[in-house]
Design a protein around this motif. Structure first.
Motif, PDB file in Angstrom:
ATOM      1  N   THR A   1       0.840  -1.197   0.000  1.00  0.00           N
ATOM      2  CA  THR A   1       0.000   0.000   0.000  1.00  0.00           C
ATOM      3  C   THR A   1       0.877   1.249   0.000  1.00  0.00           C
ATOM      4  OG1 THR A   1      -1.746  -1.182   1.181  1.00  0.00           O
ATOM      5  CG2 THR A   1      -1.849   1.210   1.229  1.00  0.00           C
TER       6      THR A   1
ATOM      7  N   ASP B   1      -5.918  -2.140  -4.742  1.00  0.00           N
ATOM      8  CA  ASP B   1      -5.171  -2.623  -3.581  1.00  0.00           C
ATOM      9  C   ASP B   1      -5.865  -3.888  -3.066  1.00  0.00           C
ATOM     10  OD1 ASP B   1      -3.185  -2.727  -1.725  1.00  0.00           O
ATOM     11  OD2 ASP B   1      -3.883  -1.036  -0.515  1.00  0.00           O
ATOM     12  N   GLU B   2      -5.150  -4.695  -2.335  1.00  0.00           N
ATOM     13  CA  GLU B   2      -5.706  -5.925  -1.754  1.00  0.00           C
ATOM     14  C   GLU B   2      -6.302  -6.827  -2.826  1.00  0.00           C
ATOM     15  OE1 GLU B   2      -7.639  -4.766   1.999  1.00  0.00           O
ATOM     16  OE2 GLU B   2      -5.501  -4.501   2.302  1.00  0.00           O
TER      17      GLU B   2
HETATM   18 MG   LIG Z   1      -1.904  -2.888   2.284  1.00  0.00          MG
END
Ligand SMILES: [Mg+2]
Ligand SMILES: Nc1ncnc2c1ncn2[C@@H]1O[C@H](COP(=O)(O)OP(=O)(O)O)[C@@H](O)[C@H]1O
Length: 243
Positions: A41, A239-240
């Protein structure tokens, strides 16, 4: 909504070699995989700030996450890096990005912009009502099970019309006094799916799965809308992704 002018070097000087490379990467789609807490991140937010520092517009960036919590974290981390400019980016979950798209352009596919969004409890309540009207044995076919089947259809992008056709059923939504053939689960699900969508439409409402399904429909069938977003978003970050 101008570019953020800061020294781009400040954005990478405290990164390791690999992270730096990912932030500066120029080219086609890039997938970054690394363990939890390893700084993915961090790379993603620095990369967005890096693009802004090089003159890209915040409004051309779409950052997607899978949970509200992750979206909030990303928004906070970006605000800390680029300041108020972060407000001009779309930082959201898949579902909330769909809400935004549908509120703006859903009218193209018959969805009024003030539509409401049913949560699971709302949906179960509606299914119970429909089941009662159609004399369905709700002990045998629970709202949860029926909603699960409807959800499966939607995730496969199967419309209620397709589903009725698939089971050779001529049910018309809103029809009174219909008797579902006993024991045929597929027919039952198709009829309830059709009626459920009919009543959602009458209430100007959508459920969570509709948010995704209707957005796909919108972008697939309305070229002027898909063109708008293709042009608007020059960069899309997820993200993720592992989730
Ligand atoms: Mg992260
Ligand atoms: N190169 C680095 N130097 C210092 N701290 C770092 C570095 N890379 C990551 N971190 C810190 O490690 C923690 C986890 O990073 P994060 O980006 O949230 O990881 P991930 O998204 O991969 O789970 C954060 O507090 C982040 O600031």
């Amino acid at each position: 909504m101008g570019p953020v002018l800061c020294d781009p070097q400040d954005l990478i000087k405290d990164l390791n070699e690999q992270q730096m490379k990912a932030v500066k990467y120029y080219g086609q789609a890039l997938l970054i995989g690394a363990g939890a807490g390893s700084g993915k991140t961090r790379v993603l937010t620095r990369r967005i700030a890096w693009l802004l520092a090089h003159g890209f517009w915040a409004s051309s960036i779409l950052a997607i996450t899978f949970t509200n919590k992750a979206a909030a974290e990303m928004r906070e981390r970006l605000a800390a890096l680029v300041g108020p400019e972060a407000e001009h980016m779309w930082i959201s979950t898949f579902h909330s990005a769909c809400v935004r798209i549908l509120r703006r352009d859903g009218k193209e596919i018959g969805l009024k912009s003030g539509f409401s969004i049913y949560d699971t409890a709302d949906s179960e309540r509606l299914i119970k009502l429909i089941g009662a009207d159609l004399n369905v044995d709700m002990k045998r076919y629970t709202p949860r099970m029926l909603l699960g089947k409807i959800s499966d259809c939607k995730n496969a992008l199967t419309t209620w019309k397709d589903q009725l056709k698939a089971v050779n059923c001529d049910y018309q939504p809103g029809q009174r006094g219909y008797q579902v053939g006993s024991g045929d689960v597929d027919e039952l699900v198709a009829v309830i799916y059709a009626e459920y969508q009919h009543r959602l439409a009458m209430a100007n409402a959508v459920d969570f799965d509709d948010l995704i399904m209707r957005t796909v429909e919108l972008l697939q069938t309305r070229p002027q809308v898909s063109e708008y977003y293709r042009h608007k978003f020059r960069y899309i970050f997820v993200d993720e992704y592992q989730d």
